[in-house]
Write a protein that holds these residues in place. Structure first.
Motif, PDB file in Angstrom:
ATOM      1  N   THR A   6      31.848  33.672  41.509  1.00 48.74           N
ATOM      2  CA  THR A   6      31.991  34.581  40.375  1.00 48.74           C
ATOM      3  C   THR A   6      32.760  35.839  40.755  1.00 48.74           C
ATOM      4  N   SER A   7      32.404  36.435  41.907  1.00 45.94           N
ATOM      5  CA  SER A   7      33.062  37.680  42.291  1.00 45.94           C
ATOM      6  C   SER A   7      34.537  37.471  42.576  1.00 45.94           C
ATOM      7  N   SER A   8      34.921  36.260  42.951  1.00 43.05           N
ATOM      8  CA  SER A   8      36.345  36.007  43.191  1.00 43.05           C
ATOM      9  C   SER A   8      37.152  36.074  41.896  1.00 43.05           C
ATOM     10  N   LEU A   9      36.473  36.037  40.767  1.00 40.48           N
ATOM     11  CA  LEU A   9      37.146  36.139  39.473  1.00 40.48           C
ATOM     12  C   LEU A   9      37.243  37.588  38.970  1.00 40.48           C
ATOM     13  N   SER A  10      36.747  38.540  39.752  1.00 45.25           N
ATOM     14  CA  SER A  10      36.642  39.918  39.258  1.00 45.25           C
ATOM     15  C   SER A  10      37.969  40.494  38.759  1.00 45.25           C
ATOM     16  N   PRO A  11      39.112  40.286  39.416  1.00 47.23           N
ATOM     17  CA  PRO A  11      40.359  40.843  38.867  1.00 47.23           C
ATOM     18  C   PRO A  11      40.707  40.256  37.497  1.00 47.23           C
ATOM     19  N   LEU A  12      40.449  38.959  37.316  1.00 49.86           N
ATOM     20  CA  LEU A  12      40.759  38.333  36.036  1.00 49.86           C
ATOM     21  C   LEU A  12      39.815  38.835  34.945  1.00 49.86           C
ATOM     22  N   LEU A  13      38.539  38.989  35.299  1.00 47.96           N
ATOM     23  CA  LEU A  13      37.571  39.461  34.313  1.00 47.96           C
ATOM     24  C   LEU A  13      37.840  40.911  33.920  1.00 47.96           C
ATOM     25  N   VAL A  14      38.100  41.737  34.917  1.00 44.62           N
ATOM     26  CA  VAL A  14      38.343  43.156  34.648  1.00 44.62           C
ATOM     27  C   VAL A  14      39.600  43.349  33.800  1.00 44.62           C
ATOM     28  N   CYS A  15      40.628  42.577  34.070  1.00 41.21           N
ATOM     29  CA  CYS A  15      41.898  42.725  33.361  1.00 41.21           C
ATOM     30  C   CYS A  15      41.946  41.953  32.041  1.00 41.21           C
ATOM     31  N   GLY A  16      40.844  41.283  31.694  1.00 40.63           N
ATOM     32  CA  GLY A  16      40.800  40.611  30.390  1.00 40.63           C
ATOM     33  C   GLY A  16      41.629  39.346  30.342  1.00 40.63           C
ATOM     34  N   TYR A  17      41.350  38.419  31.228  1.00 40.85           N
ATOM     35  CA  TYR A  17      42.111  37.164  31.307  1.00 40.85           C
ATOM     36  C   TYR A  17      42.128  36.462  29.941  1.00 40.85           C
ATOM     37  N   GLY A  18      43.309  36.099  29.489  1.00 41.77           N
ATOM     38  CA  GLY A  18      43.448  35.434  28.204  1.00 41.77           C
ATOM     39  C   GLY A  18      43.633  36.366  27.030  1.00 41.77           C
ATOM     40  N   THR A  19      43.698  37.675  27.272  1.00 46.55           N
ATOM     41  CA  THR A  19      43.898  38.651  26.210  1.00 46.55           C
ATOM     42  C   THR A  19      45.207  39.402  26.419  1.00 46.55           C
ATOM     43  N   ASP A  20      45.551  40.240  25.423  1.00 46.26           N
ATOM     44  CA  ASP A  20      46.759  41.056  25.527  1.00 46.26           C
ATOM     45  C   ASP A  20      46.659  42.050  26.673  1.00 46.26           C
ATOM     46  N   PHE A  43      39.544  36.976  50.674  1.00 55.30           N
ATOM     47  CA  PHE A  43      40.198  35.668  50.754  1.00 55.30           C
ATOM     48  C   PHE A  43      39.907  34.833  49.503  1.00 55.30           C
ATOM     49  N   SER A  44      38.637  34.815  49.083  1.00 56.49           N
ATOM     50  CA  SER A  44      38.268  34.011  47.917  1.00 56.49           C
ATOM     51  C   SER A  44      38.973  34.508  46.661  1.00 56.49           C
ATOM     52  N   THR A  45      39.085  35.821  46.531  1.00 59.27           N
ATOM     53  CA  THR A  45      39.728  36.387  45.348  1.00 59.27           C
ATOM     54  C   THR A  45      41.215  36.066  45.321  1.00 59.27           C
ATOM     55  N   VAL A  46      41.894  36.210  46.449  1.00 62.33           N
ATOM     56  CA  VAL A  46      43.316  35.898  46.518  1.00 62.33           C
ATOM     57  C   VAL A  46      43.552  34.417  46.211  1.00 62.33           C
ATOM     58  N   LEU A  47      42.727  33.558  46.797  1.00 63.00           N
ATOM     59  CA  LEU A  47      42.893  32.125  46.583  1.00 63.00           C
ATOM     60  C   LEU A  47      42.662  31.758  45.115  1.00 63.00           C
ATOM     61  N   ARG A  48      41.607  32.295  44.530  1.00 64.11           N
ATOM     62  CA  ARG A  48      41.294  31.965  43.139  1.00 64.11           C
ATOM     63  C   ARG A  48      42.384  32.491  42.200  1.00 64.11           C
ATOM     64  N   ALA A  49      42.854  33.693  42.447  1.00 66.83           N
ATOM     65  CA  ALA A  49      43.897  34.265  41.597  1.00 66.83           C
ATOM     66  C   ALA A  49      45.185  33.455  41.703  1.00 66.83           C
ATOM     67  N   GLU A  50      45.518  33.044  42.908  1.00 71.26           N
ATOM     68  CA  GLU A  50      46.728  32.242  43.098  1.00 71.26           C
ATOM     69  C   GLU A  50      46.615  30.908  42.351  1.00 71.26           C
ATOM     70  N   LEU A  51      45.444  30.285  42.400  1.00 71.32           N
ATOM     71  CA  LEU A  51      45.256  29.012  41.710  1.00 71.32           C
ATOM     72  C   LEU A  51      45.301  29.167  40.190  1.00 71.32           C
ATOM     73  N   GLU A  52      44.745  30.293  39.686  1.00 67.42           N
ATOM     74  CA  GLU A  52      44.648  30.477  38.237  1.00 67.42           C
ATOM     75  C   GLU A  52      45.932  31.041  37.628  1.00 67.42           C
ATOM     76  N   THR A  53      46.609  31.941  38.351  1.00 72.32           N
ATOM     77  CA  THR A  53      47.729  32.676  37.754  1.00 72.32           C
ATOM     78  C   THR A  53      49.040  32.484  38.494  1.00 72.32           C
ATOM     79  N   GLY A  54      48.995  31.990  39.715  1.00 75.50           N
ATOM     80  CA  GLY A  54      50.208  31.863  40.505  1.00 75.50           C
ATOM     81  C   GLY A  54      50.726  33.180  41.042  1.00 75.50           C
ATOM     82  N   ALA A  55      49.873  34.209  41.064  1.00 78.20           N
ATOM     83  CA  ALA A  55      50.291  35.536  41.534  1.00 78.20           C
ATOM     84  C   ALA A  55      49.141  36.200  42.273  1.00 78.20           C
TER      85      ALA A  55
END
Length: 289
Positions: A6-20, A43-55
């Motif tokens: 869950t915590s590896s998703l924190s950047p996506l959650l904070v930035c509102g993944y799927g929203t404007d 490491f987990s956050t970078v890996l998860r972000a790369e898999l979900e967003t490619g960045a």
């Protein structure tokens, strides 16, 4: 389950993944974290972000050290020596606690130090008092013209340049030290040197008053990241809006001729014998009693 799922998703959650919001906020600028969870959380956050967003999820990772107790042991809940910030905020004030935190350099452990918080409280109080003193003079009509005034502003220009460069490189402790060192010199030397002239009505008075207000505006903005409440309060006494929304200061093109440093050296020579006489008088008074 991986505890970092869950915590590896924190950047996506904070930035509102799927929203404007996500398009405008991601990737983030900075990720602050401690050094013991680089392999796991980072490491987990970078890996998860790369898999979900490619960045990558952020541009910079700021690695902090631990806070150590007086026995040089890590402070924390699991260690049983952690402290709630509420008591510290009540005793010293938010600016003082923030000042202590800002004195801890990235990547290094920081000792818990109430003495450093007292220094921060004195600094915040001095900013309040110096601002009140400067704003007690009427506003000037023109720019500074006297050699001492322009030299002081030239020295302040160098402080602005150094502090800006340090903050851009995340060396916030270096920025604070540079600003604080100049501020005490400004209070101890420059204010003492020009106060009689600023009180007067000769042509040099306007130059002193203009330089005082110009320097105060710059110093309040330089201190805003470190003493946010004192800077905001003193800014509100004479400026519209918030100091935290004001433009960051930039060098104004003044030249430091060294006049302020030279005058400060003379003051130190004058103060030395006077302070010595004061101590001798104190000893004679003690013997008489």
């Amino acid at each position: 389950m991986d505890t970092w799922a869950t915590s590896s998703l924190s950047p996506l959650l904070v930035c509102g993944y799927g929203t404007d919001l996500f398009e405008r906020a991601y990737p983030m600028d900075l990720r602050p974290q401690a050094h013991e969870i680089i392999r796991t959380w980072l490491f987990s956050t970078v890996l998860r972000a790369e898999l979900e967003t490619g960045a990558l999820p952020w541009r910079t990772a700021a690695i902090s050290g631990w806070v150590l107790d007086p026995e040089r042991q890590k402070m924390g809940k699991s260690s049983g020596n952690g402290l709630s910030p509420d008591e510290l905020l009540d005793r010293f004030g938010a600016d003082a606690v923030r000042y202590w935190a800002a004195c801890g350099r990235p990547g290094t452990d920081t000792a818990f130090d109430e003495g450093r918080m007292r220094v921060g409280r004195r600094l915040a109080t001095k900013l309040l008092n110096a601002s009140k003193f400067v704003l007690g003079f009427p506003a000037a009509d023109g720019p500074p013209t006297e050699a001492l005034d322009t030299a002081m502003l030239g020295a302040l220009d160098a402080v602005v340049a150094d502090a800006t460069e340090a903050l851009a490189d995340y060396r916030y402790t270096d920025a604070l030290e540079r600003v604080e060192r100049f501020f005490w010199t400004w209070c101890d030397d420059y204010l003492e040197l020009v106060k009689d002239r600023a009180y007067g009505d000769l042509p040099g008075a306007d130059s002193a008053r203009s330089a005082l207000r110009s320097a105060l505006s710059t110093l309040q903005r330089l201190f805003a990241p470190f003493l946010p409440f004192a800077a905001e309060e003193t800014w509100s006494w004479w400026q519209d809006g918030s100091v935290h929304a004001a433009a960051w200061p930039s060098p104004a093109g003044h030249v430091d001729t060294g006049a302020l440093a030279a005058a400060g050296s003379v003051l130190a020579e004058v103060r030395g014998p006077r302070r010595g006489r004061g101590r001798r008088c104190g000893r004679r008074w003690a013997r008489w009693r």
